[in-house]
Scaffold this motif. Sequence first.
Motif, PDB file in Angstrom:
ATOM      1  N   VAL A  24       0.863  -1.183   0.000  1.00 45.08           N
ATOM      2  CA  VAL A  24       0.000   0.000   0.000  1.00 45.08           C
ATOM      3  C   VAL A  24       0.898   1.230   0.000  1.00 45.08           C
ATOM      4  O   VAL A  24       1.832   1.327   0.801  1.00 45.08           O
ATOM      5  CB  VAL A  24      -0.926   0.009   1.240  1.00 45.08           C
ATOM      6  CG1 VAL A  24      -1.747   1.292   1.288  1.00 45.08           C
ATOM      7  CG2 VAL A  24      -1.844  -1.212   1.225  1.00 45.08           C
ATOM      8  N   ASP A  25       0.640   2.165  -0.894  1.00 50.83           N
ATOM      9  CA  ASP A  25       1.470   3.364  -0.976  1.00 50.83           C
ATOM     10  C   ASP A  25       1.442   4.129   0.342  1.00 50.83           C
ATOM     11  O   ASP A  25       0.390   4.236   0.992  1.00 50.83           O
ATOM     12  CB  ASP A  25       0.992   4.275  -2.104  1.00 50.83           C
ATOM     13  CG  ASP A  25       1.312   3.702  -3.476  1.00 50.83           C
ATOM     14  OD1 ASP A  25       2.213   2.842  -3.567  1.00 50.83           O
ATOM     15  OD2 ASP A  25       0.656   4.113  -4.454  1.00 50.83           O
ATOM     16  N   ILE A  26       2.573   4.676   0.726  1.00 55.75           N
ATOM     17  CA  ILE A  26       2.695   5.341   2.021  1.00 55.75           C
ATOM     18  C   ILE A  26       1.662   6.453   2.215  1.00 55.75           C
ATOM     19  O   ILE A  26       1.039   6.530   3.276  1.00 55.75           O
ATOM     20  CB  ILE A  26       4.129   5.873   2.219  1.00 55.75           C
ATOM     21  CG1 ILE A  26       5.083   4.684   2.406  1.00 55.75           C
ATOM     22  CG2 ILE A  26       4.215   6.816   3.418  1.00 55.75           C
ATOM     23  CD1 ILE A  26       6.533   5.060   2.520  1.00 55.75           C
ATOM     24  N   PRO A  27       1.408   7.336   1.247  1.00 52.86           N
ATOM     25  CA  PRO A  27       0.395   8.384   1.486  1.00 52.86           C
ATOM     26  C   PRO A  27      -0.981   7.808   1.809  1.00 52.86           C
ATOM     27  O   PRO A  27      -1.744   8.414   2.559  1.00 52.86           O
ATOM     28  CB  PRO A  27       0.374   9.168   0.167  1.00 52.86           C
ATOM     29  CG  PRO A  27       1.715   8.929  -0.438  1.00 52.86           C
ATOM     30  CD  PRO A  27       2.064   7.525  -0.064  1.00 52.86           C
ATOM     31  N   ASP A  28      -1.289   6.625   1.267  1.00 49.64           N
ATOM     32  CA  ASP A  28      -2.603   6.024   1.496  1.00 49.64           C
ATOM     33  C   ASP A  28      -2.738   5.437   2.895  1.00 49.64           C
ATOM     34  O   ASP A  28      -3.851   5.212   3.366  1.00 49.64           O
ATOM     35  CB  ASP A  28      -2.871   4.924   0.462  1.00 49.64           C
ATOM     36  CG  ASP A  28      -3.077   5.492  -0.928  1.00 49.64           C
ATOM     37  OD1 ASP A  28      -3.729   6.535  -1.046  1.00 49.64           O
ATOM     38  OD2 ASP A  28      -2.569   4.893  -1.893  1.00 49.64           O
ATOM     39  N   LYS A  29      -1.628   5.154   3.558  1.00 44.61           N
ATOM     40  CA  LYS A  29      -1.741   4.524   4.869  1.00 44.61           C
ATOM     41  C   LYS A  29      -1.240   5.398   6.016  1.00 44.61           C
ATOM     42  O   LYS A  29      -0.947   4.892   7.097  1.00 44.61           O
ATOM     43  CB  LYS A  29      -1.031   3.166   4.879  1.00 44.61           C
ATOM     44  CG  LYS A  29       0.441   3.170   4.543  1.00 44.61           C
ATOM     45  CD  LYS A  29       0.937   1.714   4.484  1.00 44.61           C
ATOM     46  CE  LYS A  29       2.396   1.639   4.097  1.00 44.61           C
ATOM     47  NZ  LYS A  29       2.857   0.250   3.917  1.00 44.61           N
ATOM     48  N   MET A  30      -1.214   6.696   5.801  1.00 43.16           N
ATOM     49  CA  MET A  30      -0.745   7.592   6.852  1.00 43.16           C
ATOM     50  C   MET A  30      -1.622   7.516   8.099  1.00 43.16           C
ATOM     51  O   MET A  30      -1.152   7.696   9.210  1.00 43.16           O
ATOM     52  CB  MET A  30      -0.678   9.030   6.331  1.00 43.16           C
ATOM     53  CG  MET A  30       0.388   9.252   5.273  1.00 43.16           C
ATOM     54  SD  MET A  30       2.075   8.900   5.857  1.00 43.16           S
ATOM     55  CE  MET A  30       2.299  10.259   7.003  1.00 43.16           C
ATOM     56  N   ARG A  31      -2.944   7.280   7.913  1.00 48.15           N
ATOM     57  CA  ARG A  31      -3.840   7.175   9.062  1.00 48.15           C
ATOM     58  C   ARG A  31      -4.377   5.750   9.231  1.00 48.15           C
ATOM     59  O   ARG A  31      -5.419   5.549   9.855  1.00 48.15           O
ATOM     60  CB  ARG A  31      -5.007   8.168   8.893  1.00 48.15           C
ATOM     61  CG  ARG A  31      -4.596   9.632   8.866  1.00 48.15           C
ATOM     62  CD  ARG A  31      -4.065  10.107  10.219  1.00 48.15           C
ATOM     63  NE  ARG A  31      -5.074  10.032  11.255  1.00 48.15           N
ATOM     64  CZ  ARG A  31      -6.009  10.964  11.485  1.00 48.15           C
ATOM     65  NH1 ARG A  31      -6.071  12.029  10.714  1.00 48.15           N
ATOM     66  NH2 ARG A  31      -6.872  10.825  12.455  1.00 48.15           N
ATOM     67  N   VAL A  32      -3.660   4.788   8.674  1.00 48.34           N
ATOM     68  CA  VAL A  32      -4.032   3.384   8.802  1.00 48.34           C
ATOM     69  C   VAL A  32      -3.086   2.721   9.792  1.00 48.34           C
ATOM     70  O   VAL A  32      -1.872   2.780   9.631  1.00 48.34           O
ATOM     71  CB  VAL A  32      -3.958   2.661   7.437  1.00 48.34           C
ATOM     72  CG1 VAL A  32      -4.319   1.188   7.599  1.00 48.34           C
ATOM     73  CG2 VAL A  32      -4.877   3.326   6.428  1.00 48.34           C
ATOM     74  N   GLN A  33      -3.646   2.098  10.822  1.00 47.44           N
ATOM     75  CA  GLN A  33      -2.818   1.435  11.827  1.00 47.44           C
ATOM     76  C   GLN A  33      -3.386   0.043  12.076  1.00 47.44           C
ATOM     77  O   GLN A  33      -4.482  -0.091  12.623  1.00 47.44           O
ATOM     78  CB  GLN A  33      -2.782   2.261  13.116  1.00 47.44           C
ATOM     79  CG  GLN A  33      -2.151   3.633  12.924  1.00 47.44           C
ATOM     80  CD  GLN A  33      -2.024   4.430  14.201  1.00 47.44           C
ATOM     81  OE1 GLN A  33      -2.081   3.878  15.300  1.00 47.44           O
ATOM     82  NE2 GLN A  33      -1.849   5.735  14.071  1.00 47.44           N
TER      83      GLN A  33
END
Length: 351
Positions: A24-33
């Motif tokens: 998953v591209d980093i910008p897409d998972k900035m708020r995914v934990q």
Amino acid sequence: MAALPSYIPGLPVKDAALAGFQHVDIPDKMRVQPLWTIPPQGGQDDELAAYLRGKAQNLRDGPGLHPGWLDARNAEDALDLVVLHVWEEVCATLMGTELRPVTGPERDPAQQSAAAETAQQWGNGLGVRIRLGNAPDVDLPPRSRELLGRLRGHGLELDLLLDLYEVGSADNGMTRALSGWREFGALAGWRTVALLGGSFPWGAKQLKDHDLTVWPRLEWQVWEGVRDLLGDRGVCVAFGDYSTVHPRTGDAPPAQHPFIYEKPRYTTAEHFLIGKGKLRGSGEESRMQTLAARIVGDPEFRTSHSAGELWLQAQAAPDVTTNPGSPAVWVQKGHVQHITFLAGQMNEPDH
């Protein structure tokens, strides 16, 4: 300290999920934990120790796999091994760890105390995971109060993970979620409140043969209803699910699967699109190209949006010989597209 999450995928510490999340591209998972769960494993203590150490190293060394939570509940009968080979291994770097240990009211008091001590050492907080079953558990509220009593002296930031686990009905899921909030919401000043659940089917019996099945994302429907009701009271509820696998995937022991079908999967705003193709070993022709073409032709398909879409597009291409892959590939590509999509879906203005 990482920003609070808006999306929490519950993922097993398995190769397909680890690779899927990393793609998953980093910008897409900035708020995914993620909430990582270590699946169970049998064997003698030395075998279990090596297994747990390997899983912890996968999480520790894999770039982009944290922050998040780490739940070792399937091995906590051997708590000493969890402490030594999971918790100590995960933080064995100069930078420490951005993961948070997890406990719950049903766990042994020794585990609860050990998790609290670990969380205090790591300084990132502690996840309290409460399983909300289909039937009320009269022991759950008093056990939860006892747990919070044990935690008060540690000065920890606490995250409430309300876990519906399997969601078979939106109405039942709403009832369980709201009842859970009434019982446990006021027990602490929670840093994060998350609602998790999964409706992706287990196995392939419920799917149409050689066809595409449109399957409702019931956990999404439940979360939207809970978000609206609790949002009016000033409570922010993060969304959690189990991506494109059944919740049991992180808790089921290793098993032999005699019936494995080609199973491409895709996520839309309200549904999963799930294919059921060739039975492996049957000698019949692959149906992957036809099923992938059906998915790619769906009005909600997001062309070239992630590695998951690119793989489906390659599979769907006519007159091109491709390898339909293995179950691990289908799961990995499902995770990539799902998590990428959910990261965007949670950033939409009304969410």
